[in-house]
Design a protein around this motif. Sequence first.
Motif, PDB file in Angstrom:
ATOM      1  N   LYS A  36      29.052 -10.612  11.408  1.00 28.59           N
ATOM      2  CA  LYS A  36      27.688 -11.644  12.881  1.00 28.59           C
ATOM      3  C   LYS A  36      27.279 -11.248  13.913  1.00 28.59           C
ATOM      4  N   SER A  37      29.551 -11.024  14.442  1.00 31.23           N
ATOM      5  CA  SER A  37      29.097 -10.786  15.492  1.00 31.23           C
ATOM      6  C   SER A  37      29.078  -9.675  16.269  1.00 31.23           C
ATOM      7  N   GLN A  38      29.343  -8.680  15.648  1.00 32.63           N
ATOM      8  CA  GLN A  38      28.303  -7.079  15.530  1.00 32.63           C
ATOM      9  C   GLN A  38      27.261  -6.560  15.797  1.00 32.63           C
ATOM     10  N   GLN A  39      25.974  -7.842  14.667  1.00 34.42           N
ATOM     11  CA  GLN A  39      25.130  -7.556  14.234  1.00 34.42           C
ATOM     12  C   GLN A  39      23.863  -6.935  15.313  1.00 34.42           C
ATOM     13  N   CYS A  40      23.472  -7.630  16.289  1.00 37.32           N
ATOM     14  CA  CYS A  40      23.022  -7.598  17.407  1.00 37.32           C
ATOM     15  C   CYS A  40      23.038  -5.909  18.046  1.00 37.32           C
ATOM     16  N   PHE A  41      24.886  -5.684  18.120  1.00 34.24           N
ATOM     17  CA  PHE A  41      24.511  -4.676  19.042  1.00 34.24           C
ATOM     18  C   PHE A  41      24.372  -3.382  17.647  1.00 34.24           C
ATOM     19  N   VAL A  42      24.801  -4.046  16.662  1.00 35.25           N
ATOM     20  CA  VAL A  42      24.231  -2.215  15.983  1.00 35.25           C
ATOM     21  C   VAL A  42      22.727  -2.405  15.786  1.00 35.25           C
ATOM     22  N   VAL A  43      22.403  -3.545  16.089  1.00 36.06           N
ATOM     23  CA  VAL A  43      20.391  -3.418  15.311  1.00 36.06           C
ATOM     24  C   VAL A  43      20.077  -2.337  16.517  1.00 36.06           C
ATOM     25  N   SER A  44      20.208  -3.149  18.008  1.00 32.76           N
ATOM     26  CA  SER A  44      20.255  -2.716  19.134  1.00 32.76           C
ATOM     27  C   SER A  44      20.033  -1.102  20.031  1.00 32.76           C
ATOM     28  N   LYS A  52      14.482  -2.166  24.458  1.00 30.66           N
ATOM     29  CA  LYS A  52      15.826  -1.319  24.783  1.00 30.66           C
ATOM     30  C   LYS A  52      16.066  -2.494  25.889  1.00 30.66           C
ATOM     31  N   SER A  53      14.953  -2.742  27.262  1.00 33.80           N
ATOM     32  CA  SER A  53      15.743  -3.529  28.156  1.00 33.80           C
ATOM     33  C   SER A  53      15.255  -4.623  27.846  1.00 33.80           C
ATOM     34  N   PHE A  54      14.914  -5.446  27.326  1.00 36.53           N
ATOM     35  CA  PHE A  54      15.140  -6.348  27.099  1.00 36.53           C
ATOM     36  C   PHE A  54      16.405  -6.729  26.161  1.00 36.53           C
ATOM     37  N   PHE A  55      17.425  -5.583  25.214  1.00 34.00           N
ATOM     38  CA  PHE A  55      18.664  -5.958  25.310  1.00 34.00           C
ATOM     39  C   PHE A  55      19.516  -5.802  26.166  1.00 34.00           C
ATOM     40  N   MET A  56      18.904  -4.450  27.166  1.00 30.28           N
ATOM     41  CA  MET A  56      20.434  -4.809  28.460  1.00 30.28           C
ATOM     42  C   MET A  56      20.274  -5.402  29.078  1.00 30.28           C
ATOM     43  N   HIS A  57      19.093  -6.085  29.825  1.00 28.42           N
ATOM     44  CA  HIS A  57      19.144  -7.724  30.622  1.00 28.42           C
ATOM     45  C   HIS A  57      19.642  -8.847  30.046  1.00 28.42           C
ATOM     46  N   LYS A  58      19.438  -9.117  28.423  1.00 31.04           N
ATOM     47  CA  LYS A  58      19.724 -10.402  28.396  1.00 31.04           C
ATOM     48  C   LYS A  58      20.361 -10.578  26.997  1.00 31.04           C
ATOM     49  N   VAL A  59      21.396 -10.220  26.232  1.00 30.80           N
ATOM     50  CA  VAL A  59      22.113 -10.003  25.202  1.00 30.80           C
ATOM     51  C   VAL A  59      23.006  -8.442  25.810  1.00 30.80           C
ATOM     52  N   ARG A  70      18.476 -15.581  16.186  1.00 36.51           N
ATOM     53  CA  ARG A  70      17.794 -15.855  17.925  1.00 36.51           C
ATOM     54  C   ARG A  70      17.380 -14.186  18.280  1.00 36.51           C
ATOM     55  N   PHE A  71      18.123 -13.406  18.038  1.00 35.27           N
ATOM     56  CA  PHE A  71      18.027 -12.551  18.660  1.00 35.27           C
ATOM     57  C   PHE A  71      16.907 -11.188  18.448  1.00 35.27           C
ATOM     58  N   PHE A  72      16.089 -11.936  17.145  1.00 33.31           N
ATOM     59  CA  PHE A  72      14.373 -11.131  16.694  1.00 33.31           C
ATOM     60  C   PHE A  72      13.790 -12.428  17.703  1.00 33.31           C
ATOM     61  N   GLU A  74      13.775 -13.990  20.792  1.00 30.62           N
ATOM     62  CA  GLU A  74      13.499 -13.540  21.849  1.00 30.62           C
ATOM     63  C   GLU A  74      12.968 -12.544  22.036  1.00 30.62           C
ATOM     64  N   LEU A  75      13.244 -11.628  21.401  1.00 28.62           N
ATOM     65  CA  LEU A  75      12.433 -10.593  20.929  1.00 28.62           C
ATOM     66  C   LEU A  75      11.211 -10.388  21.539  1.00 28.62           C
ATOM     67  N   PHE A  76      10.742 -11.038  20.391  1.00 27.65           N
ATOM     68  CA  PHE A  76       9.085 -11.169  20.290  1.00 27.65           C
ATOM     69  C   PHE A  76       9.067 -11.995  21.691  1.00 27.65           C
ATOM     70  N   ASN A  77       9.711 -13.284  21.685  1.00 23.55           N
ATOM     71  CA  ASN A  77       8.743 -13.683  23.025  1.00 23.55           C
ATOM     72  C   ASN A  77       8.961 -13.010  24.717  1.00 23.55           C
ATOM     73  N   PHE A  78      10.082 -11.725  24.238  1.00 18.45           N
ATOM     74  CA  PHE A  78      10.045 -10.463  25.578  1.00 18.45           C
ATOM     75  C   PHE A  78       9.319  -9.284  25.565  1.00 18.45           C
ATOM     76  N   CYS A  79       8.504  -9.743  23.827  1.00 21.50           N
ATOM     77  CA  CYS A  79       7.451  -8.232  23.914  1.00 21.50           C
ATOM     78  C   CYS A  79       6.462  -8.410  23.390  1.00 21.50           C
ATOM     79  N   PHE A  80       6.123 -10.054  23.506  1.00 20.74           N
ATOM     80  CA  PHE A  80       4.223 -10.198  22.896  1.00 20.74           C
ATOM     81  C   PHE A  80       3.785 -10.942  24.011  1.00 20.74           C
ATOM     82  N   PRO A  81       2.615 -11.016  24.063  1.00 17.37           N
ATOM     83  CA  PRO A  81       2.082 -12.183  25.702  1.00 17.37           C
ATOM     84  C   PRO A  81       3.052 -12.908  25.183  1.00 17.37           C
TER      85      PRO A  81
END
Length: 100
Positions: A36-44, A52-59, A70-72, A74-81
């Motif tokens: 679990k500790s590596q999943q977000c990094f690998v998906v990024s 990618k900007s979301f990942f670099m700035h937030k995660v 949570r990653f998915f 927050e990614l939705f909230n960042f990318c969608f209006p």
Amino acid sequence: MKQLAPTPYDGSPDIQKFENFVMEASAWVKACNLPKSQQCFVVSRRLTSTAKSFFMHKVAGNHHKWKLTRFFRELFNFCFPLDYRDQQRLKLRRCLQRER
């Protein structure tokens, strides 16, 4: 497991692309049996542009603390209006069946 890697996601506010990415990435992580500790990094590694900007700035600074759900979210909230869900509800209310 390279052939199972999800299609890259660019952060465009396209729900089909986003849902496809989430589904493929979730299956990929599960098939690779990643901790679990590596999943977000690998998906990024499959993110480009806005996503990618979301990942670099937030995660990136503490990616090991993020859960994939949570990653998915927050990614939705960042990318969608901000009013994306309201827009979809409004479209649904406008739909009519008439004689069907």
